[in-house]
Design a protein around this motif. Structure first.
Motif, PDB file in Angstrom:
ATOM      1  N   ILE A  57      -5.023  14.532   6.272  1.00  0.00           N
ATOM      2  CA  ILE A  57      -5.910  14.241   5.135  1.00  0.00           C
ATOM      3  C   ILE A  57      -7.285  14.922   5.309  1.00  0.00           C
ATOM      4  CG2 ILE A  57      -7.197  12.413   3.915  1.00  0.00           C
ATOM      5  CD1 ILE A  57      -4.358  12.515   2.935  1.00  0.00           C
ATOM      6  N   GLU A  72       0.857  -1.190   0.000  1.00  0.00           N
ATOM      7  CA  GLU A  72       0.000   0.000   0.000  1.00  0.00           C
ATOM      8  C   GLU A  72       0.893   1.240   0.000  1.00  0.00           C
ATOM      9  OE1 GLU A  72      -2.749   0.410   3.287  1.00  0.00           O
ATOM     10  OE2 GLU A  72      -3.663   2.196   2.394  1.00  0.00           O
ATOM     11  N   GLU A  78      -7.983   2.349  -3.270  1.00  0.00           N
ATOM     12  CA  GLU A  78      -8.692   2.101  -2.007  1.00  0.00           C
ATOM     13  C   GLU A  78      -9.642   3.246  -1.693  1.00  0.00           C
ATOM     14  OE1 GLU A  78      -6.287   1.185   1.350  1.00  0.00           O
ATOM     15  OE2 GLU A  78      -4.983  -0.197   0.277  1.00  0.00           O
ATOM     16  N   ILE A 115      -6.889  18.401  -1.327  1.00  0.00           N
ATOM     17  CA  ILE A 115      -6.770  16.957  -1.546  1.00  0.00           C
ATOM     18  C   ILE A 115      -6.595  16.605  -3.028  1.00  0.00           C
ATOM     19  CG2 ILE A 115      -9.272  16.523  -1.666  1.00  0.00           C
ATOM     20  CD1 ILE A 115      -6.676  14.211   0.010  1.00  0.00           C
ATOM     21  N   GLN A 175      -1.509  -7.348   6.367  1.00  0.00           N
ATOM     22  CA  GLN A 175      -0.686  -6.142   6.318  1.00  0.00           C
ATOM     23  C   GLN A 175      -0.573  -5.683   7.756  1.00  0.00           C
ATOM     24  OE1 GLN A 175      -2.508  -3.168   3.803  1.00  0.00           O
ATOM     25  NE2 GLN A 175      -1.227  -1.508   4.569  1.00  0.00           N
ATOM     26  N   GLU A 228      -0.399  -7.575  14.015  1.00  0.00           N
ATOM     27  CA  GLU A 228       0.712  -7.170  14.890  1.00  0.00           C
ATOM     28  C   GLU A 228       1.393  -8.340  15.584  1.00  0.00           C
ATOM     29  OE1 GLU A 228      -0.795  -4.110  17.501  1.00  0.00           O
ATOM     30  OE2 GLU A 228      -0.840  -2.612  15.894  1.00  0.00           O
ATOM     31  N   GLY A 235      -3.538  -4.392  10.029  1.00  0.00           N
ATOM     32  CA  GLY A 235      -3.164  -4.281  11.441  1.00  0.00           C
ATOM     33  C   GLY A 235      -2.726  -5.584  12.086  1.00  0.00           C
ATOM     34  N   LEU A 290       1.121   8.251   2.274  1.00  0.00           N
ATOM     35  CA  LEU A 290       1.682   9.587   2.173  1.00  0.00           C
ATOM     36  C   LEU A 290       2.274  10.027   3.509  1.00  0.00           C
ATOM     37  CD1 LEU A 290       1.814  11.953   0.147  1.00  0.00           C
ATOM     38  CD2 LEU A 290      -0.425  12.672   0.979  1.00  0.00           C
ATOM     39  N   ARG A 291       3.390  10.748   3.472  1.00  0.00           N
ATOM     40  CA  ARG A 291       4.014  11.283   4.677  1.00  0.00           C
ATOM     41  C   ARG A 291       4.270  12.770   4.537  1.00  0.00           C
ATOM     42  NH1 ARG A 291       2.089   7.584   6.425  1.00  0.00           N
ATOM     43  NH2 ARG A 291       2.956   5.729   7.383  1.00  0.00           N
ATOM     44  N   ASN A 308      -4.611   5.095  -1.865  1.00  0.00           N
ATOM     45  CA  ASN A 308      -5.831   5.609  -1.219  1.00  0.00           C
ATOM     46  C   ASN A 308      -6.380   6.805  -1.982  1.00  0.00           C
ATOM     47  OD1 ASN A 308      -5.941   4.110   1.545  1.00  0.00           O
ATOM     48  ND2 ASN A 308      -3.804   4.737   1.296  1.00  0.00           N
ATOM     49  N   LEU A 309      -7.670   6.799  -2.253  1.00  0.00           N
ATOM     50  CA  LEU A 309      -8.320   7.967  -2.834  1.00  0.00           C
ATOM     51  C   LEU A 309      -9.368   8.500  -1.863  1.00  0.00           C
ATOM     52  CD1 LEU A 309      -8.993   7.109  -6.608  1.00  0.00           C
ATOM     53  CD2 LEU A 309      -7.063   8.352  -5.612  1.00  0.00           C
TER      54      LEU A 309
HETATM   55  P1  C2E Z   1      -5.329   3.231   5.825  1.00  0.00           P
HETATM   56  O1  C2E Z   1      -5.512   3.418   4.372  1.00  0.00           O
HETATM   57  O2  C2E Z   1      -6.257   2.317   6.520  1.00  0.00           O
HETATM   58  O3  C2E Z   1      -3.811   2.780   5.995  1.00  0.00           O
HETATM   59  C1  C2E Z   1      -3.372   1.901   6.981  1.00  0.00           C
HETATM   60  C2  C2E Z   1      -2.833   2.657   8.173  1.00  0.00           C
HETATM   61  O4  C2E Z   1      -2.614   1.719   9.237  1.00  0.00           O
HETATM   62  C3  C2E Z   1      -1.476   3.290   7.906  1.00  0.00           C
HETATM   63  O5  C2E Z   1      -1.422   4.473   8.698  1.00  0.00           O
HETATM   64  C4  C2E Z   1      -0.507   2.257   8.468  1.00  0.00           C
HETATM   65  O6  C2E Z   1       0.740   2.782   8.835  1.00  0.00           O
HETATM   66  C5  C2E Z   1      -1.275   1.779   9.666  1.00  0.00           C
HETATM   67  N1  C2E Z   1      -0.874   0.419  10.072  1.00  0.00           N
HETATM   68  C6  C2E Z   1      -0.415  -0.567   9.285  1.00  0.00           C
HETATM   69  N2  C2E Z   1      -0.170  -1.695   9.976  1.00  0.00           N
HETATM   70  C7  C2E Z   1      -0.479  -1.417  11.266  1.00  0.00           C
HETATM   71  C8  C2E Z   1      -0.426  -2.198  12.481  1.00  0.00           C
HETATM   72  O7  C2E Z   1      -0.038  -3.353  12.518  1.00  0.00           O
HETATM   73  N3  C2E Z   1      -0.844  -1.576  13.616  1.00  0.00           N
HETATM   74  C9  C2E Z   1      -1.267  -0.285  13.617  1.00  0.00           C
HETATM   75  N4  C2E Z   1      -1.629   0.251  14.785  1.00  0.00           N
HETATM   76  N5  C2E Z   1      -1.328   0.484  12.490  1.00  0.00           N
HETATM   77  C10 C2E Z   1      -0.939  -0.077  11.326  1.00  0.00           C
HETATM   78  P2  C2E Z   1      -0.996   5.875   8.113  1.00  0.00           P
HETATM   79  O8  C2E Z   1       0.074   5.716   7.084  1.00  0.00           O
HETATM   80  O9  C2E Z   1      -0.750   6.758   9.277  1.00  0.00           O
HETATM   81  O10 C2E Z   1      -2.284   6.353   7.335  1.00  0.00           O
HETATM   82  C11 C2E Z   1      -3.473   6.633   8.009  1.00  0.00           C
HETATM   83  C12 C2E Z   1      -4.592   6.859   7.045  1.00  0.00           C
HETATM   84  O11 C2E Z   1      -4.407   8.042   6.273  1.00  0.00           O
HETATM   85  C13 C2E Z   1      -4.718   5.754   6.005  1.00  0.00           C
HETATM   86  O12 C2E Z   1      -5.412   4.662   6.574  1.00  0.00           O
HETATM   87  C14 C2E Z   1      -5.491   6.460   4.922  1.00  0.00           C
HETATM   88  O13 C2E Z   1      -6.868   6.467   5.201  1.00  0.00           O
HETATM   89  C15 C2E Z   1      -4.957   7.869   5.012  1.00  0.00           C
HETATM   90  N6  C2E Z   1      -3.940   8.068   3.954  1.00  0.00           N
HETATM   91  C16 C2E Z   1      -2.623   7.750   3.956  1.00  0.00           C
HETATM   92  N7  C2E Z   1      -2.039   8.071   2.779  1.00  0.00           N
HETATM   93  C17 C2E Z   1      -3.022   8.616   2.010  1.00  0.00           C
HETATM   94  C18 C2E Z   1      -3.061   9.152   0.667  1.00  0.00           C
HETATM   95  O14 C2E Z   1      -2.081   9.191  -0.083  1.00  0.00           O
HETATM   96  N8  C2E Z   1      -4.284   9.631   0.235  1.00  0.00           N
HETATM   97  C19 C2E Z   1      -5.412   9.584   1.014  1.00  0.00           C
HETATM   98  N9  C2E Z   1      -6.548  10.078   0.523  1.00  0.00           N
HETATM   99  N10 C2E Z   1      -5.393   9.091   2.261  1.00  0.00           N
HETATM  100  C20 C2E Z   1      -4.225   8.604   2.756  1.00  0.00           C
END
Ligand code: C2E
Ligand code: MG
Ligand code: MG
Ligand code: MG
Length: 282
Positions: free
Chosen positions: A78, A59, A150, A87, A257, A240, A238, A62-63, A118-119
């Motif tokens: 976001i 997946e 997604e 966005i 994942q 873990e 998630g 974005l950071r 992700n969109l």
């Molecule tokens: P998401 O799409 O559900 O992405 C999964 C999030 O869960 C990611 O957080 C990831 O780092 C985190 N994660 C993965 N494995 C685990 C685990 O084992 N335990 C826990 N506690 N967390 C885990 P992240 O990168 O902070 O992103 C958060 C949300 O922000 C994403 O949820 C998504 O909805 C949004 N996002 C991130 N990048 C983009 C993007 O480029 N565009 C859009 N529109 N939304 C984004």
């Protein structure tokens, strides 16, 4: 400040509001600056086959780092990007960055695994997803068959007719369509039929409750079973612990994942991982 009353309470309230407003402003400026300076980061979190532990895809996430070095979570920025309309440009930045990365890899002869992006709701309401996305993929020579988009349940609920048309078009071009965080909101089984869905990503809350909540396990098993029967690809988010991975595999879930396998990582680290894996398999 539960016990503060009258004027004081009002004061605390406005201070909180002002602090929240300052934070928003800071993030909004940070987002604008990152767009202008091309200063976002792209990371990949591997998606693994639960039976073999092998990386099957990733997946794209974005950071954002503010100028003081603070890393801000996309969960915080976001929503602000969505409210301010930034966005659209951010999604464009992200998709372009991912496509460019994929075409670099394929030029280096690295077989590119499935990538998900992700969109947001705005992307499928406006003309980004319906017009620009496919053009962007073509421009970079990326095969949409290798890319899954997604969307969360909320997006599908809000924009039914617009979403349906756009997603059908994207699906015809070859893009996969995933429901993200499935089971976290108003999940509807109807979405699985109404939209051209190829992948279900099960929300990580199910794993967090696995030992506490028997009903959650039954629902988790039912989602996996139903998705399998409908021929959808199922990914559980998630993961873990090794126990969670084992149990998911027992329930028939194909992919996982999570931090147990890999954290989100920089593209170069992801490619090292893929390259090492491909060598071992030969
Ligand atoms: P998401 O799409 O559900 O992405 C999964 C999030 O869960 C990611 O957080 C990831 O780092 C985190 N994660 C993965 N494995 C685990 C685990 O084992 N335990 C826990 N506690 N967390 C885990 P992240 O990168 O902070 O992103 C958060 C949300 O922000 C994403 O949820 C998504 O909805 C949004 N996002 C991130 N990048 C983009 C993007 O480029 N565009 C859009 N529109 N939304 C984004
Ligand atoms: Mg996602
Ligand atoms: Mg998710
Ligand atoms: Mg999420």
């Amino acid at each position: 400040h539960a016990k503060v009353r009258g004027k004081n309470q009002y004061q605390f309230y406005t201070e909180d509001l002002m602090q929240a407003a300052r934070r928003r402003m800071r993030l909004e400026n940070g987002l604008r600056a990152a767009l202008v300076q091309n200063d976002f980061d792209l990371v990949f979190q591997p998606i693994v086959d639960l039976k073999t532990g092998l990386v099957q895809g990733a997946e794209a996430l974005l950071r954002l780092e503010l100028d003081n070095g603070e890393a801000v979570s996309p969960d915080e920025f976001i929503p602000i990007a969505e409210q301010t309309g930034l966005i659209s440009e951010i999604s464009k930045w992200m998709c372009e960055k991912v496509f460019r990365t994929l075409s670099d890899w394929s030029r280096q002869g690295i077989s590119v695994p499935d990538i998900t992006i992700n969109l947001s709701g705005r992307d499928i309401q406006g003309d980004f997803a319906s017009v620009h996305l496919a053009a962007l993929a073509r421009q970079h020579g990326v095969n949409p068959d290798n890319v899954t988009l997604e969307l969360t349940e909320g997006v599908l609920m809000d924009n039914q007719s617009a979403a349906l048309e756009t997603l059908s078009d994207l699906r015809k071009l070859g893009f996969g369509i995933a429901i993200d965080d499935f089971g976290s909101g108003f999940s509807s089984l109807a979405y699985m039929r109404m939209y051209p869905i190829t992948t279900i990503k099960i929300d990580r809350s199910f794993l967090q409750n696995m030992d506490k909540d028997a009903a959650d396990i039954i629902i988790l098993q039912a989602i996996i079973d139903l998705s399998n029967r409908l021929g959808l690809r199922v990914i559980c988010e998630g993961v873990e612990t090794p126990e969670q991975a084992t149990r998911l595999a027992e329930y028939g879930c194909s992919y996982g994942q999570g931090f147990y396998y890999h954290r989100p990582m920089h593209p170069t680290d992801f490619i090292s991982l893929i390259t090492a894996q491909n060598k071992n398999q030969k």
